[in-house]
Design an enzyme around this catalytic site. Structure first.
Site, PDB file in Angstrom:
ATOM      1  N   GLU A 166       0.796  -1.219   0.000  1.00 31.61           N
ATOM      2  CA  GLU A 166       0.000   0.000   0.000  1.00 31.61           C
ATOM      3  C   GLU A 166       0.836   1.281   0.000  1.00 31.61           C
ATOM      4  OE1 GLU A 166      -2.798  -0.258   3.222  1.00 31.61           O
ATOM      5  OE2 GLU A 166      -3.785  -2.028   2.423  1.00 31.61           O
ATOM      6  N   GLU A 352      -5.426  -8.574   0.569  1.00 34.58           N
ATOM      7  CA  GLU A 352      -6.151  -8.191   1.795  1.00 34.58           C
ATOM      8  C   GLU A 352      -7.574  -7.804   1.439  1.00 34.58           C
ATOM      9  OE1 GLU A 352      -4.663  -4.972   4.214  1.00 34.58           O
ATOM     10  OE2 GLU A 352      -2.604  -5.697   4.038  1.00 34.58           O
TER      11      GLU A 352
END
Ligand code: IFM
Length: 446
Positions: A166, A352
């Protein structure tokens, strides 16, 4: 409901990250990271919670790997803590840090669980932050030194490498919103950090290849599915700008070797990208073997009357979850289909997705997280629909294996399939763990 089967070899996993679970922040030579500093800064984190002890996974890792076996997963996505390997961020390698992950990887292999290693999940050594962190181009080379050391020790047993987790959060939440470490609020620095994070990724991919990596190499981005609140030109434009900010600033350089066409106009007056040097975008767009996607948010967006040129406003979700976002499994399908249609036909992994709840142990000693079961069920169905629609999706990793340190939200918020009693460090399987262990074994939903 029909039976849903995934393709043979589909990889079911579970995910965690070092600072969120390990604790033992001063053990075996680990140096401080920006999250040690940030979490100890008064007011930065709810209740002043820190990752000092977290889930004490550093000492309990063997039992935690048993939880993975109970879940029946084929892979475990975890991150290596950079400050355990290079305590000050540059210079000597700390062998004891590598020893820990060496043991972990061996034990996973023994259990026939494939390690998926994230090399950077936000815990930059504080020593590097002291000289500018991700705003300093030199950090990209320090990342490469660290990556080579990890690969040198673990490379013979790791089939999946993720360079970064991320980069949006590291750059934007950490350098523009200031809600995450290093707690900076400066948009020019945030855009500089985006570039240096992506450059570090590209350099690491090149270094791994030069060092003969046998595992597959990728990166994980958190992506959203922005929708305009109406068909008004202003709302359409706001959604396009949010999409630039959250998605295209990462996807375009990674897969097209350029920043989006509208980036220069959007950031006019903030930065004119002086940090981009010749060859950087070729490095950033180094071909990958797979791409990881973290999906949490869909986003309904309208123009911001206070800043119609650069701003947007997210329309509050009519059914918000604990953290104020809605549950939109169709957004996961949209993200997967969009990446696959517009950017790459590489294998994609949902590295995720998950929901945060205020779980509790009931008087019978059970954690009935039915909302989480529903969340995973709907998202797994959406992922399956994406495959039916032609997406090359190869795996699905719920966030998270167990409750853990949820960054600026501390321990007040729980994402795990295993409940963690932080006072005793007992792990209790929630209903979602029991449910997910059936999915992994059936390779689908009955
Ligand atoms: O806990 C985080 C994780 O570290 C990165 N992705 C989002 C999760 C939930 O907020």
């Amino acid at each position: 409901m029909p039976k849903i089967r995934f393709p043979e070899g589909f990889l079911w996993g579970a995910a965690t990250a070092a600072y969120q679970i390990e604790g033992a922040v001063e053990e075996d030579g680990r140096g401080p990271s920006i999250w040690d500093t940030f979490s100890h800064t008064p007011g930065a984190v709810i209740n002043g919670d820190t990752g000092d002890h977290a889930c004490d996974h550093y000492h309990r890792w063997e039992k935690d790997l048993d939880l993975l076996s109970d879940l029946g997963v084929g892979s475990y996505r975890f991150s290596v803590a950079w400050p355990r390997i290079v305590p000050t961020g540059s210079g000597a390698i700390n062998a004891k840090g590598l020893d820990f992950y060496d043991r972990l990887v061996d034990a996973l292999v023994d259990r026939q669980i494939q390690p998926m290693v994230t090399l950077y999940h936000w815990d930059l050594p504080q020593g590097l932050q002291d000289v500018g962190g991700w705003v300093n181009r030199d950090t990209t080379d320090r990342f490469v030194d660290y990556v080579r050391a990890v690969h040198d020790r673990l490379g013979d047993r790791v089939p999946y490498w993720l360079t970064l987790n991320e980069p949006y959060c590291s750059a934007i939440v950490g350098h523009l919103e200031g809600r995450h470490a290093p707690g900076i609020r400066d948009e020019a620095k945030a855009v500089t950090a985006i570039h240096h994070l992506l450059l570090a990724h590209g350099k690491a991919v090149q270094a791994l290849r030069a060092d003969g990596v046998t595992g597959k190499v990728g990166i994980t981005c958190n992506l959203t599915s922005p929708h305009p609140a109406s068909e008004n030109a202003a709302d359409l434009d706001a959604a396009a700008r949010l999409d630039l900010h959250e998605n295209r600033m990462f996807l375009d350089p990674l897969f097209r070797g350029s920043y989006p066409d509208d980036a220069a106009a959007h950031y006019k007056g903030v930065t004119d990208f002086p940090f981009v040097q010749d060859g950087d975008l070729e490095t950033i767009s180094e071909p990958l073997d797979f791409f990881g996607i973290n999906y949490y948010e869909r986003h309904l967006v309208t123009t911001d009357p206070a800043d119609p040129v650069r701003g947007w406003t997210r329309v509050p979700d009519p059914k918000p979850t604990t953290v104020g976002i809605g549950v939109h499994p169709e957004g996961l399908r949209e993200v997967l289909e969009r990446v696959s249609a517009d950017y790459t036909d590489l294998p994609l992994f949902v590295t995720e997705t998950g929901i945060c709840l205020h779980d509790y142990v009931d008087p019978e000693g059970q954690v009935k997280d039915d909302e989480r079961v529903e969340f995973f069920d709907s998202h797994i169905r959406a992922a399956h629909q994406a495959i039916q629609n032609g997406v090359n999706l190869a795996g699905f990793f719920p966030w998270s294996l167990m409750d853990n340190y949820e960054w600026a939200w501390g321990y007040a918020y729980r994402f795990g399939m295993y409940y963690v009693d932080y006072a005793t460090q007992e792990r209790i399987p929630k209903r979602s763990a029991q449910w997910f262990s059936k999915i992994t074994r059936a390779n689908g939903i009955d």
